[in-house]
Scaffold this motif. Structure first.
Motif, PDB file in Angstrom:
ATOM      1  N   THR A   1      42.702   7.477   7.276  1.00  0.00           N
ATOM      2  CA  THR A   1      42.522   8.084   8.595  1.00  0.00           C
ATOM      3  C   THR A   1      42.391   9.596   8.491  1.00  0.00           C
ATOM      4  O   THR A   1      41.514  10.203   9.120  1.00  0.00           O
TER       5      THR A   1
ATOM      6  N   ALA B   1      39.050  11.776   9.386  1.00  0.00           N
ATOM      7  CA  ALA B   1      39.100  12.904  10.319  1.00  0.00           C
ATOM      8  C   ALA B   1      38.575  14.178   9.662  1.00  0.00           C
ATOM      9  O   ALA B   1      37.889  14.978  10.299  1.00  0.00           O
TER      10      ALA B   1
ATOM     11  N   GLN C   1      28.475  12.830  12.726  1.00  0.00           N
ATOM     12  CA  GLN C   1      29.464  12.631  13.780  1.00  0.00           C
ATOM     13  C   GLN C   1      28.983  11.603  14.798  1.00  0.00           C
ATOM     14  O   GLN C   1      29.774  10.792  15.291  1.00  0.00           O
TER      15      GLN C   1
END
Length: 116
Positions: free
Chosen positions: A18, A22, A33
């Protein structure tokens, strides 16, 4: 039964992935993105349908309809020049009333299909 890794190791692996995801999203360009956002939204929809259909056996197209109304409203607002961060909650507010009233069948259906 033999397990591949302990619970704590699995939790640390998920946390590391995670944080890595990020970091990639923060440093990547606009197209990366965009693709990561599409993957995230599709994953949320897929997990929701898996819980509903896979675990309970219920077929519900209402969840997909709620998702579609929110996506359409967000797209229309964004194309009209509204900021994404304002369009996102606005789309949820536009799609919400449909989900509130969806459990109630129309009166004609109630007469035909109601068991009572």
């Amino acid at each position: 039964m033999q397990t591949f890794m302990s619970r704590a190791a699995l939790d640390l692996l998920i946390l590391a992935l995670t944080i890595g995801g990020a970091a990639v999203a923060a440093t990547a360009g606009g197209y990366i993105q965009f693709i990561m956002g599409l993957v995230a939204l599709t994953t949320i929809l897929g997990v929701g349908l898996n819980v509903l259909y896979g675990l309970t056996g219920l077929v519900s197209l209402g969840q997909v309809g709620f998702f579609a109304i929110g996506a359409y409203a967000s797209g229309v607002l964004t194309l009209a020049g509204v900021s994404f961060w304002l369009a996102l909650p606005s789309a949820a507010l536009l799609a919400g009333p449909r989900d509130v009233f969806s459990p109630f069948p129309p009166p004609a259906w109630r007469v035909r299909f109601s068991p009572w």
